[in-house]
Structures are given as structure tokens and as C-alpha cells.
Design a protein around this motif. Structure first.
Motif, PDB file in Angstrom:
ATOM      1  N   LEU A 100       0.820  -1.214   0.000  1.00 28.57           N
ATOM      2  CA  LEU A 100       0.000   0.000   0.000  1.00 28.57           C
ATOM      3  C   LEU A 100       0.851   1.260   0.000  1.00 28.57           C
ATOM      4  O   LEU A 100       0.483   2.275  -0.598  1.00 28.57           O
ATOM      5  N   LEU A 103       1.889   2.873  -3.378  1.00 26.68           N
ATOM      6  CA  LEU A 103       0.927   3.622  -4.193  1.00 26.68           C
ATOM      7  C   LEU A 103       1.152   5.125  -4.040  1.00 26.68           C
ATOM      8  O   LEU A 103       1.643   5.586  -3.007  1.00 26.68           O
ATOM      9  N   PRO A 104       0.799   5.928  -5.062  1.00 31.26           N
ATOM     10  CA  PRO A 104       0.872   7.386  -4.918  1.00 31.26           C
ATOM     11  C   PRO A 104       0.032   7.840  -3.722  1.00 31.26           C
ATOM     12  O   PRO A 104      -0.995   7.212  -3.408  1.00 31.26           O
ATOM     13  N   TRP A 106      -2.047  10.217  -3.323  1.00 33.73           N
ATOM     14  CA  TRP A 106      -3.443  10.562  -3.592  1.00 33.73           C
ATOM     15  C   TRP A 106      -4.292   9.292  -3.715  1.00 33.73           C
ATOM     16  O   TRP A 106      -5.462   9.284  -3.327  1.00 33.73           O
ATOM     17  N   VAL A 107      -3.693   8.212  -4.215  1.00 36.13           N
ATOM     18  CA  VAL A 107      -4.405   6.942  -4.301  1.00 36.13           C
ATOM     19  C   VAL A 107      -4.604   6.364  -2.898  1.00 36.13           C
ATOM     20  O   VAL A 107      -5.676   5.840  -2.568  1.00 36.13           O
ATOM     21  N   GLN A 108      -3.564   6.461  -2.062  1.00 39.77           N
ATOM     22  CA  GLN A 108      -3.691   5.995  -0.683  1.00 39.77           C
ATOM     23  C   GLN A 108      -4.784   6.779   0.059  1.00 39.77           C
ATOM     24  O   GLN A 108      -5.556   6.200   0.838  1.00 39.77           O
ATOM     25  N   LEU A 110      -7.425   8.286  -1.243  1.00 42.79           N
ATOM     26  CA  LEU A 110      -8.730   7.884  -1.756  1.00 42.79           C
ATOM     27  C   LEU A 110      -9.110   6.506  -1.215  1.00 42.79           C
ATOM     28  O   LEU A 110     -10.258   6.285  -0.793  1.00 42.79           O
ATOM     29  N   LEU A 111      -8.141   5.597  -1.201  1.00 46.38           N
ATOM     30  CA  LEU A 111      -8.372   4.259  -0.666  1.00 46.38           C
ATOM     31  C   LEU A 111      -8.766   4.334   0.808  1.00 46.38           C
ATOM     32  O   LEU A 111      -9.675   3.628   1.271  1.00 46.38           O
ATOM     33  N   ILE A 174      -0.921   1.918   4.927  1.00 50.04           N
ATOM     34  CA  ILE A 174      -1.163   3.255   4.385  1.00 50.04           C
ATOM     35  C   ILE A 174      -0.336   4.279   5.157  1.00 50.04           C
ATOM     36  O   ILE A 174      -0.240   4.231   6.378  1.00 50.04           O
ATOM     37  N   ILE A 178      -0.965  10.730   4.475  1.00 53.87           N
ATOM     38  CA  ILE A 178      -2.227  11.038   3.793  1.00 53.87           C
ATOM     39  C   ILE A 178      -3.147  11.844   4.699  1.00 53.87           C
ATOM     40  O   ILE A 178      -4.090  12.482   4.232  1.00 53.87           O
TER      41      ILE A 178
END
Length: 275
Positions: A100, A103-104, A106-108, A110-111, A174, A178
Motif C-alpha cells: 500500500l 501507491l501514490p 493521492w491513491v492511498q 482515496l483508498l 497506508i 495522507i
């Protein structure tokens, strides 16, 4: 001599220092918006009957959540990953870990938002049944819902809810970074859905939770108190049959069925243990 007490005091001070300017911005924002688009006309939020209680929660909740979240992350790292010591813990959580963390950001982010909202939807439904309701009833006890009502939660509700979900996702890998994006959004949106606004946002009411959507959840059971459990994305309510947004109608009365709860914070914190 241990420096832990000083470190705890410093952390508490830092948390309060962050909450104060956020509170001022939210207060000004929703005061202006409510003046023009109130869902339920009446006295302003600062003249609420239980404004002292809600203000106490508003500053108490961020502090207790931060302390418990850090404590659980430390315990979790030790129990699951056998990681001990301050330096090792910082290295482990600093930028996330595992697939995890690759991942970029922003993807983290959103996830995190989607996964946490899905889990919280089911936690929320759990709190509306059985022996868990007595803890969640604290949040529903206010009869005057406004933006500052967003923080009225019993600690048990927070621990087995928002805090637990945060810890699970951060332990899954994560990155805590974020939170720089997610934190301000969740704080604003939580205040937004509790604000005394008549906004349903037209077709976007199916995309993101709105004040009208959530205010139906704070009505009596007959009106809609067992609907609209999603905190951010109404899709969960749509998928699982708990969505309620009557056309051309606004919620008017709020609170819990039956006898009212104590109005002061100490009585509310003790309430579930007396049941």
C-alpha cells in the motif's frame, strides 16, 4: 526521570493549538451559511441549550482520539510486527509499509476514505442495535443539531469506530502522510453534514453526504433515525437499503426516543455504564 508527562502535555497543547483556529474558521463559515440557508430557522448555534456540552466535546475528542490512536498503533506494531522502541516505530509508520505504501499518496488517500467509510458504515449500524446503542445514543441526544454537534461522541463509540478504523488502515500499510489531506477534509465534512443547512446538493446527493441527508439520520426512528448511516459516501446506504431522502421535505425534530439523556458531559460519559 521520565519525560513522558511533559511529552503528553506538549502533545495535548499541540492538539489544542490546531483545534482553535479550525474552530474559528468553521464557526465563521457556518454562521454565514446558516444565515442564508438554514434548514431549521431559530436561534443560532452559539445560543444552543447545550452549547457548553458540545464545546467540551469539541476540544476533548481530538485530544483523546490522538492519545488512543498513538497508543493502539504502538501496541499493534509490537503485537503484530514485533516492533519495539521509538526509532523502530517511527521508521515503521513514517511513510507506511508494504504494497500500500508503494501507491501514490493521492491513491492511498482515496483508498483510505473509501475503505474507512465502508467500515464505519457497518460500525454505525452496529451501534444502532443491541447493547451498543447506549454509547451511540450520546451522539443522538442533542435536539438542536448544528456543526458543533459533530464531536459529541462517547469515548467507547470513538474507540470502536473512528480510532479503530484509522489504526487498522495505518497498520495495513497506508502512510500517515495522507492525513495531511484526509484530516482537513474529514473535519470539515463532519461539521458540514451536522450544520443547520438545507443543502442536499441536487444530483450530488448520491455522491457525497449532505446536511439534509445526515439530519434525517438524527430524527426519530419513525422518521428516519435508522437510515443514512454513511458518513461520507451515500452509496453504502443505497446499496444496502438504508437510504432516505424524501423529496420536497426537510427534517424538523431531532433527538432520541424515550427519556432524555443527561445534558452535561460528565453525566453523558457516565450514562452507558449506568444502563
Amino acid at each position: 526521570m521520565s519525560t513522558l508527562p511533559l511529552e503528553v502535555i506538549e502533545m495535548l497543547g499541540q492538539t489544542i493549538a490546531k483545534v482553535v483556529p479550525i474552530t474559528i474558521v468553521l464557526a465563521l463559515t457556518f454562521t454565514v451559511l446558516t444565515h442564508f440557508w438554514a434548514c431549521n430557522p431559530g436561534k443560532p448555534w452559539w445560543r444552543k441549550t447545550e452549547i457548553v456540552t458540545d464545546t467540551c466535546y469539541w476540544f476533548f475528542v481530538p485530544v483523546i482520539c490522538r492519545v488512543v490512536r498513538i497508543g493502539l498503533l504502538v501496541v499493534g506494531a509490537a503485537a503484530v510486527f514485533n516492533i519495539h522502541g521509538a526509532d523502530e516505530l517511527i521508521a515503521f509508520y513514517d511513510n507506511g509499509h508494504g504494497p500500500l505504501a508503494e501507491l501514490p499518496l493521492w491513491v492511498q488517500a482515496l483508498l483510505f476514505l473509501v475503505a474507512s467509510d465502508f467500515m464505519l458504515y457497518w460500525f454505525h449500524r452496529m451501534y444502532h442495535g443491541g447493547g451498543f446503542w447506549k454509547y451511540h445514543a450520546i451522539h443522538h441526544s442533542s435536539t438542536e443539531i448544528d456543526w458543533i454537534s459533530a464531536a459529541r461522541f462517547h469515548p467507547v463509540n470513538l474507540f470502536l469506530g473512528t480510532v479503530a478504523v484509522d489504526v487498522i488502515l495505518l497498520m495495513a500499510g497506508i502512510s500517515p502522510n495522507i492525513m495531511l489531506w484526509v484530516g482537513p477534509f474529514t473535519t470539515f465534512h463532519s461539521a458540514f453534514v451536522h450544520a443547520n443547512l438545507n443543502w442536499s446538493l441536487g444530483p450530488f446527493k448520491y455522491v457525497i453526504a449532505t446536511p439534509v441527508f445526515h439530519r434525517w439520520h438524527h430524527t426519530s426512528l419513525e422518521e428516519g433515525g435508522n437510515t443514512n448511516f454513511a458518513g461520507t459516501f451515500p452509496i453504502w446506504d443505497i446499496l444496502f437499503g438504508t437510504y432516505r431522502m424524501p423529496a420536497d421535505q426537510l427534517p424538523e425534530t431531532y433527538g432520541i426516543d424515550g427519556e432524555p439523556l443527561p445534558s452535561e458531559i460528565v453525566g453523558q460519559l457516565a450514562y452507558p455504564f449506568r444502563q
